[in-house]
Motif scaffolding. Structure first.
Motif, PDB file in Angstrom:
ATOM      1  N   LEU A  81       3.501 -84.153  98.733  1.00 42.97           N
ATOM      2  CA  LEU A  81       2.469 -84.460  97.742  1.00 42.97           C
ATOM      3  C   LEU A  81       1.375 -85.366  98.299  1.00 42.97           C
ATOM      4  O   LEU A  81       0.644 -85.993  97.536  1.00 42.97           O
ATOM      5  N   GLU A  82       1.279 -85.422  99.607  1.00 33.88           N
ATOM      6  CA  GLU A  82       0.208 -86.201 100.223  1.00 33.88           C
ATOM      7  C   GLU A  82      -0.285 -85.488 101.465  1.00 33.88           C
ATOM      8  O   GLU A  82       0.492 -84.920 102.225  1.00 33.88           O
ATOM      9  N   ARG A 122      -3.537 -87.797  97.506  1.00 29.18           N
ATOM     10  CA  ARG A 122      -2.297 -87.579  96.747  1.00 29.18           C
ATOM     11  C   ARG A 122      -2.478 -86.335  95.888  1.00 29.18           C
ATOM     12  O   ARG A 122      -3.532 -86.147  95.292  1.00 29.18           O
ATOM     13  N   LEU A 123      -1.458 -85.523  95.840  1.00 32.65           N
ATOM     14  CA  LEU A 123      -1.482 -84.306  95.024  1.00 32.65           C
ATOM     15  C   LEU A 123      -0.530 -84.471  93.843  1.00 32.65           C
ATOM     16  O   LEU A 123       0.429 -85.243  93.910  1.00 32.65           O
ATOM     17  N   THR A 124      -0.795 -83.712  92.814  1.00 31.24           N
ATOM     18  CA  THR A 124       0.157 -83.659  91.704  1.00 31.24           C
ATOM     19  C   THR A 124       0.909 -82.352  91.834  1.00 31.24           C
ATOM     20  O   THR A 124       0.293 -81.297  92.045  1.00 31.24           O
TER      21      THR A 124
END
Length: 125
Positions: A81-82, A122-124
């Motif tokens: 997620l990054e 950062r991803l969700t």
């Protein structure tokens, strides 16, 4: 991206999930020639973007954005997620591109006569 990339992308996603592949190079083709590419490396807790390049005559056409979106998709498929990368601070257009796509500057370090800019996103899930 060519339509032929889809089966390869699915196979790569499977290899990522199995932990059998850690580095990838993706290219973007227009008119039969490579106009952009991204190289990524799967780390334990993030996806590292090693290199992004777009041919000078193909810039400002969304290819960089498309390549970054591909990296985001790859990260999510791999359970990361990054995304992280570094760039030369002298390349202000690169820093601006990454910022427009949600990357933040984590730190800047002097390097030779310039500055290395470390960035992340950062991803969700």
């Amino acid at each position: 991206m060519g339509a032929g990339d889809r089966p390869r992308a699915a196979a790569d996603a499977h290899r990522l999930r199995q932990g059998r592949c850690r580095a990838f190079v993706r290219s973007c083709r227009r008119g039969g020639r490579i106009v952009g590419m991204i190289e990524t490396i799967l780390a334990d807790d993030h996806l590292w973007i090693e290199n992004v390049c777009v041919a000078p005559d193909a810039q400002d056409r969304g290819i960089g954005r498309l390549l970054l979106e591909r990296a985001e998709q790859q990260a999510i498929e791999a359970g990361r997620l990054e995304l992280r990368l570094l760039t030369n601070g002298a390349f202000e257009t690169n820093v601006s591109l990454y910022r427009r796509h949600g990357y933040v500057v984590d730190r800047e370090e002097p390097f030779m006569s310039g500055v290395t800019v470390y960035m992340s996103k950062r991803l969700t899930g």
